[in-house]
Design a protein around this motif. Structure first.
Motif, PDB file in Angstrom:
ATOM      1  N   LEU A 189      41.649  27.128  35.778  1.00 30.35           N
ATOM      2  CA  LEU A 189      40.869  28.195  35.413  1.00 30.35           C
ATOM      3  C   LEU A 189      40.103  28.853  36.599  1.00 30.35           C
ATOM      4  CD1 LEU A 189      39.963  27.914  31.686  1.00 30.35           C
ATOM      5  CD2 LEU A 189      41.866  29.380  32.598  1.00 30.35           C
ATOM      6  N   THR A 190      39.564  28.036  37.434  1.00 26.80           N
ATOM      7  CA  THR A 190      38.785  28.227  38.683  1.00 26.80           C
ATOM      8  C   THR A 190      39.728  28.785  39.673  1.00 26.80           C
ATOM      9  OG1 THR A 190      36.875  26.822  38.001  1.00 26.80           O
ATOM     10  CG2 THR A 190      37.268  27.455  40.319  1.00 26.80           C
ATOM     11  N   LEU A 191      41.020  27.947  39.757  1.00 27.89           N
ATOM     12  CA  LEU A 191      41.983  28.299  40.745  1.00 27.89           C
ATOM     13  C   LEU A 191      42.809  29.666  40.367  1.00 27.89           C
ATOM     14  CD1 LEU A 191      43.884  27.201  43.120  1.00 27.89           C
ATOM     15  CD2 LEU A 191      45.334  26.028  41.372  1.00 27.89           C
ATOM     16  N   PHE A 192      42.744  29.940  39.301  1.00 24.65           N
ATOM     17  CA  PHE A 192      43.708  30.894  38.906  1.00 24.65           C
ATOM     18  C   PHE A 192      43.462  32.309  39.896  1.00 24.65           C
ATOM     19  CE2 PHE A 192      44.908  34.467  36.140  1.00 24.65           C
ATOM     20  CZ  PHE A 192      46.125  34.098  35.517  1.00 24.65           C
ATOM     21  N   PRO A 193      42.231  32.916  39.796  1.00 27.75           N
ATOM     22  CA  PRO A 193      42.117  34.134  40.382  1.00 27.75           C
ATOM     23  C   PRO A 193      42.356  34.206  41.732  1.00 27.75           C
ATOM     24  CG  PRO A 193      40.054  33.612  39.208  1.00 27.75           C
ATOM     25  CD  PRO A 193      40.950  32.131  39.272  1.00 27.75           C
ATOM     26  N   THR A 194      42.610  32.914  42.358  1.00 30.71           N
ATOM     27  CA  THR A 194      42.947  32.933  43.706  1.00 30.71           C
ATOM     28  C   THR A 194      44.117  32.881  44.406  1.00 30.71           C
ATOM     29  OG1 THR A 194      42.922  30.307  44.003  1.00 30.71           O
ATOM     30  CG2 THR A 194      40.761  31.510  44.139  1.00 30.71           C
ATOM     31  N   LEU A 195      45.038  32.853  42.992  1.00 26.73           N
ATOM     32  CA  LEU A 195      46.491  32.750  43.579  1.00 26.73           C
ATOM     33  C   LEU A 195      47.483  34.258  43.504  1.00 26.73           C
ATOM     34  CD1 LEU A 195      47.162  29.821  40.977  1.00 26.73           C
ATOM     35  CD2 LEU A 195      46.851  29.823  43.262  1.00 26.73           C
ATOM     36  N   ASP A 196      48.448  34.163  43.797  1.00 29.75           N
ATOM     37  CA  ASP A 196      49.569  35.287  43.824  1.00 29.75           C
ATOM     38  C   ASP A 196      50.051  35.389  42.572  1.00 29.75           C
ATOM     39  OD1 ASP A 196      51.388  33.460  43.857  1.00 29.75           O
ATOM     40  OD2 ASP A 196      51.851  33.980  45.865  1.00 29.75           O
TER      41      ASP A 196
END
Length: 323
Positions: A279-286
């Motif tokens: 969930l921390t990674l999620f906003p940084t992804l395409d």
């Protein structure tokens, strides 16, 4: 694996046997094999009991002689109701080398707190009066048997090697049902096919069987959970934990590396860590990366259980990121 589970009085800090990845198969005729010779025998009215805050000391005493499996559940959990008979069947298959104690966590808050039962189904063990953490969630039957074989190996290392003889042998017709082992219902054919495939190490075959079961009945919750679990095993098969963690540390924004470590966290029972990582990674992804991570998180929900408080929290956090 530690020879002696720690913390004899508080039921905390126990050994974690939940990893199902890359374990060596037990040697033929070892202490972990169902039906292996036992050091001694004791007579009990059943292999299956109900544990409460009031009577649990009896089972701590019993665990000095025979390993005790603790099934932590709740009548409010549909997943536990479906899973509990599977656990009964596996324990019964060990021919008296294990005893099963069911605990309703709602009615027994002291035991729920002692075992840190944040979600159900959850399964623990007792050896020589001490706890052994086993797994959380509804594992497929072959994996449950594998975990119990390791529990028996640990029991042998600690001298807990007796077995149980049920009073009167087979219960006669009309006998008290509480003294008789439950008669398991046969598995649905596709579930049996999946379990057989898992036992052979054919994870792809198990995945196909579970997908077919879901296609035939989209409401088959056990098939959905089984598919998520065996998919996790397939992804981790042959992988090295240290290498996965090193790769993730070196590439904190690489979705593949972070997904692999999240799988590792979940397989070891570190559920909050797995959710937080993704969930921390999620906003940084395409868009493509977000869909891959979202799909993986939904699989984790199936493994952990949709009623689990950690799943409820993670679902709310995922929704806030999506909308």
């Amino acid at each position: 694996m530690s020879n002696v589970p720690p913390s004899p009085t508080s039921l905390r800090g126990a050994v974690d046997l939940s990893s199902l990845v890359n374990r060596p198969a037990p040697a033929e005729g070892s202490a972990g094999q169902p039906g292996a010779p036992a050091a001694g025998s004791l007579t009990l009215p059943s292999l299956f009991f109900e544990g409460t805050d009031a009577n649990f000391n009896d089972f701590l005493d019993l665990s000095m002689r025979v390993p005790v499996v603790v099934d932590l559940g709740s009548e409010r959990s549909e997943q536990w109701k479906q899973f509990s008979p599977v656990l009964d069947r596996v324990v019964g298959g060990f021919g008296g080398r294990l005893v099963l104690v069911k605990v309703d966590v709602d009615a027994n808050p002291q035991l729920a707190q002692a075992f840190q039962a944040q979600s159900v189904p959850a399964v623990a063990g007792l050896l020589a009066g001490r706890p052994v953490q086993l797994f959380v969630g509804a594992l497929p039957e072959p994996q449950i048997q594998d975990v119990f074989e390791q529990l028996l190996q640990l029991a042998a290392q600690n001298g807990v090697t007796d077995s149980v003889t049920v009073e009167g042998g087979d219960a006669p017709e009309g006998a008290d049902e509480t003294a008789a082992e439950p008669v398991p219902e046969p598995l649905p054919p596709l579930h049996a096919e999946a379990y057989d495939a898992i036992e052979r190490g054919d994870y792809e075959g198990a995945i196909r069987a579970y997908r077919t079961a879901i296609a035939q009945d989209p409401r088959d919750a056990m098939a959905a959970a089984g598919l998520a679990q065996v998919s996790l095993l397939a992804r981790l098969a042959g992988r090295n934990a240290d290498e996965l963690r090193t790769a993730a540390a070196e590439a904190p924004k690489d979705p593949s590396a972070q997904l692999a470590v999240a799988d590792l966290d979940l397989s070891g029972g570190h559920i909050d860590d797995a959710f937080d990582r993704l969930l921390t990674l999620f906003p940084t992804l395409d868009a493509s990366g977000k869909e891959e991570v979202r799909t993986r998180i939904l699989e984790y929900f199936e493994i952990v259980g949709v009623d689990d408080p950690r799943v409820v929290k993670a679902r709310a956090r995922l929704a806030s990121l999506l909308y």
